[in-house]
Design an enzyme around this catalytic site. Structure first.
Site, mmCIF file in Angstrom:
data_model
loop_
_atom_site.group_PDB
_atom_site.id
_atom_site.type_symbol
_atom_site.label_atom_id
_atom_site.label_comp_id
_atom_site.label_asym_id
_atom_site.label_seq_id
_atom_site.Cartn_x
_atom_site.Cartn_y
_atom_site.Cartn_z
ATOM 1 N N ASP A 1 0.750 -1.162 0.122
ATOM 2 C CA ASP A 1 -0.058 -0.022 0.252
ATOM 3 C C ASP A 1 0.903 1.155 -0.065
ATOM 4 O O ASP A 1 1.804 1.371 0.705
ATOM 5 C CB ASP A 1 -0.812 -0.019 1.263
ATOM 6 N N GLU B 1 1.512 -0.236 -5.162
ATOM 7 C CA GLU B 1 0.719 0.758 -5.299
ATOM 8 C C GLU B 1 1.627 2.033 -5.446
ATOM 9 O O GLU B 1 2.216 2.664 -4.631
ATOM 10 C CB GLU B 1 -0.131 0.906 -4.380
#
Length: 709
Positions: free
Chosen positions: A362, A399
């Protein structure tokens, strides 16, 4: 019997009368079960006192507090102690202080708080979702600061012959899901809804769908009770449903386990992974190393802040103010050597002990920031992960952006190892399907694997994780049903969530009774599914999109633990139709290697191009601003057939010229999204031979797939 006598009695029951406290070892960090007892080791560079605090199950009061002697129980910056006759099941934590604290704005020591161990493999104190358990079994609905305790677990498990599956990325089809949301709805009909076991019960469904990997939203321990928001309709408090709010990185979330006490969550997670592997499906974890649940200066203290604030977080060295590149109040100091080691140790643990197959990182761009927050050209953490021998076969997905505006899609430091969530694929396909001008050149690039992003640094099409929807944003159904976000129920006056969704509601905002509009919406969903699964790169599907799941226009349902976020398994005509389409399309992709090319190599054995581009007329692709049609001719190889993909985003039918085939080879229709089910996608061997081999009349807003045989 006095309180002191009771504590002593419990101590003897747990440890016996002949236990011994010894110097211990500085490595490995955490609580380690060794012959004769347990070794405890924790890092704090700036502390002057560290006390190990021990608890027994069901009691908030400690049974023993052991001050560690810095001359005897400390090696470098590691504090350690070995206790004999101590068994798994013991709860523990640390009191940490600095006296004198000459920089209170930097060092946030507070000996009144019992801190968690960052290396804990399990926690006690919050085994049920949305509830904190306190003394005598009472439940608090609101979180008590650091009510959890670290827990020593026996992690013995019979894996049998299980090993990570190592499915090549170019053959992968990823399915992103939320463990709780996937089975929490009553219609899921599982015995243990919202848990690892509940998800295990749905493996036959996932196997039949055809995906090769599940990507689980955060399953490590996080704080769901961190929001002071109120649901606008029910008046009930909201929670951090998605789980991007880590407390500990090594521990599976107890509230996601049906057996949620002691070592139950660890064993249940392993049982789930083993079952997925037996079904041929990989398990990828969405992991959050960019920030923690401790928030900003006013947030709670669980572990990191109280152990050594200036090591674990990026802060202003003068004022102690947190740098907030995560948008969540703090930023983990990922490239500090200590934090770097912790992250590597954590990844090793999940791969070697828990058998996971990969990670989605993330806000991974934060992992490339230095200790002062600057963007590093050669980030040591990312390089170390890329070259780590234990992680050599592990899938690494970034990401490639953060909340401070750093956007690295196509430019993420990779060393040939890192794949990326391709946010440009998402946006470009959405814009094309809704009918934006000037999208044909970009569409061609995305269909062919996004060479503009990945070829220049030696990466291949499979380094692009293609997606059109994810947990963050509209579902596929809502993408064709809403022009605007509808997030009022989040309690933030619709100010949260992205404003630029590149969606189109097909003429009516929200649900509609119009058969014409609903038919178009279904067709548009199939268009995007077809583009996703016929493109080079690795497709990722959002759980429930294959069933037409809606969130009522909420594009930021991070706090909605209710039917907004839960998958409703009740069949409808639309869900049955879409599910069949997805399943058939996934099977077609898995059958045809032409769609899973592992290289940008443009030459075949006879040196002709592997892809030709056409428009309404052969050799005349519409690269102009006004064009909305494109045809992609994928040439076959010794193990596959030629494929011809036609895309028409105009509002009118379009007659498309077809390439000629060699003798005894004809074009057969496999898929036409403008055709009603079951003719929209035909089963293998039942493809329809075209009566006209020179032209195909493509319907408005449709995708067509032809097979040469």
């Amino acid at each position: 019997m006095s309180k002191t006598d009771l504590r002593q009695q419990k101590l003897f029951e747990i440890m016996g009368t002949d236990f011994d406290i010894q110097r211990g070892h500085p490595i490995p960090p955490g609580a380690s079960i060794m012959r004769g007892g347990i070794n405890f080791a924790v890092l704090s560079k700036h502390a002057t006192t560290v006390t190990l605090v021990l608890y027994v199950p069901g009691d908030e009061e400690s049974i023993l507090e052991i001050p560690l002697d810095p001359r005897f129980n400390k090696t470098g910056d590691m504090w350690h102690v070995f206790i004999t006759s101590l068994d798994p099941g013991i709860r523990y934590g640390y009191r940490v202080d600095r006296d004198p604290n000459d920089k209170p704005q930097i060092h946030k020591f507070d000996p009144s708080i019992v801190l968690l161990d960052p290396y804990s493999k399990a926690f006690s104190g919050a085994p049920e979702w949305g509830k904190i358990h306190t003394r005598n079994g009472h439940i608090k609905e609101l979180p008590k600061q650091n009510s959890r305790r670290s827990l020593v677990v026996d992690d013995e498990f019979d894996w049998g012959t299980d090993q990570p599956l190592n499915i090549p990325l170019n053959d992968s089809i990823i399915y992103e899901l939320h463990v709780r949301g996937f089975t929490r709805h009553p219609s899921s009909q599982v015995r243990n809804p919202g848990t690892f076991l509940g998800l295990t019960e749905k493996i036959p469904y996932l196997k039949k769908l055809g995906v090769t990997a599940v990507e689980l939203l955060p399953i490590n321990e996080f704080e769901e009770l961190e929001k002071n928001l109120i649901h606008s309709k029910t008046g009930r408090g909201l929670v951090n449903f998605w789980g991007y709010n880590s407390i500990g990185f090594f521990a599976p979330k107890a509230a996601y386990a049906a057996d949620n006490r002691n070592d139950g969550p660890v064993k249940e997670f392993k049982t789930m992974v083993r079952a997925f592997h037996e079904a041929g499906i990989e398990v990828i974890l969405d992991i959050v190393f960019n920030h923690t649940a401790e928030g900003n200066e006013r947030g709670p203290t669980y572990a990191f802040r109280g152990l050594d604030n200036s090591i674990y977080y990026i802060i202003d060295p003068r004022t102690g103010v947190y740098h907030n590149y995560s948008g969540c109040g703090n930023t983990l100091n990922c490239n500090h050597p200590v934090v770097r080691d912790m992250i590597i140790d954590c990844l090793h643990y999940w791969v070697t002990e828990m058998h996971v197959d990969g990670f989605r990182f993330d806000l991974a761009s934060i992992l490339g920031r230095g200790q002062d927050g600057s963007v590093l050209s050669n980030p040591p953490l990312l390089e170390r992960i890329a070259h780590d021998p234990i992680l050599a076969k592990t899938k690494l997905i970034a990401e490639a952006w953060d909340a401070a505006g750093l956007y690295q899609v196509g430019d993420f430091p990779s060393w040939g190892r890192w794949a990326e969530w391709n946010g440009k694929f998402r946006d470009d396909i959405r814009r094309y399907v809704r009918g934006d001008n000037g999208m044909i050149p970009t569409l061609a690039t995305r269909l062919a694997g996004s060479s503009d992003l990945y070829e220049d640094d030696g990466r291949e099409p499979f380094h692009s994780i293609n997606f059109i929807t994810s947990h963050d944003g509209f579902t596929l159904n809502d993408l064709v049903s809403y022009n605007q976000k509808h997030n009022l129920e989040n309690g933030e006056d619709n100010a949260d969530g992205a404003n630029d969704n590149f969606s189109w509601n097909c003429g009516v905002e929200g649900s509609s009774d119009s058969n014409e509009i609903n038919k178009l919406r279904l067709q548009q969903m199939k268009n995007m599914a077809a583009i996703l699964l016929l493109s080079h790169g690795v497709p990722m599907i959002l759980a429930g999109d294959e069933l037409g799941r809606t969130q009522g226009g909420n594009n930021n349902a991070y706090c909605q633990d209710n039917e907004i976020s839960w998958i409703n398994w009740e069949p409808t005509n639309k869900s049955v139709d879409l599910h069949r389409f997805f399943t058939s399309l996934i099977q077609f992709r898995k059958t045809h290697s032409n769609l899973r090319r592992a290289s940008f190599d443009k030459a075949r054995g006879d040196h002709s191009p592997s892809i030709n581009w056409h428009g309404a007329k052969l050799w005349q692709p519409g690269w102009t601003q006004e064009s909305h049609t494109l045809a992609m001719h994928l040439f076959g190889n010794p193990s596959d057939n030629d494929l011809y993909i036609i895309l028409n985003a105009t509002g009118q039918n379009q007659l498309m010229e077809l390439p000629s085939n060699s003798n005894n080879v004809s074009w057969y229709r496999v898929l036409d999204t403008a055709t009603s089910s079951p003719a929209d996608i035909l089963e293998p061997g039942k493809e329809e031979k075209l009566s006209n081999q020179e032209f195909y009349n493509t319907s408005a807003r449709s995708v067509v797939l032809l097979l040469a045989k």
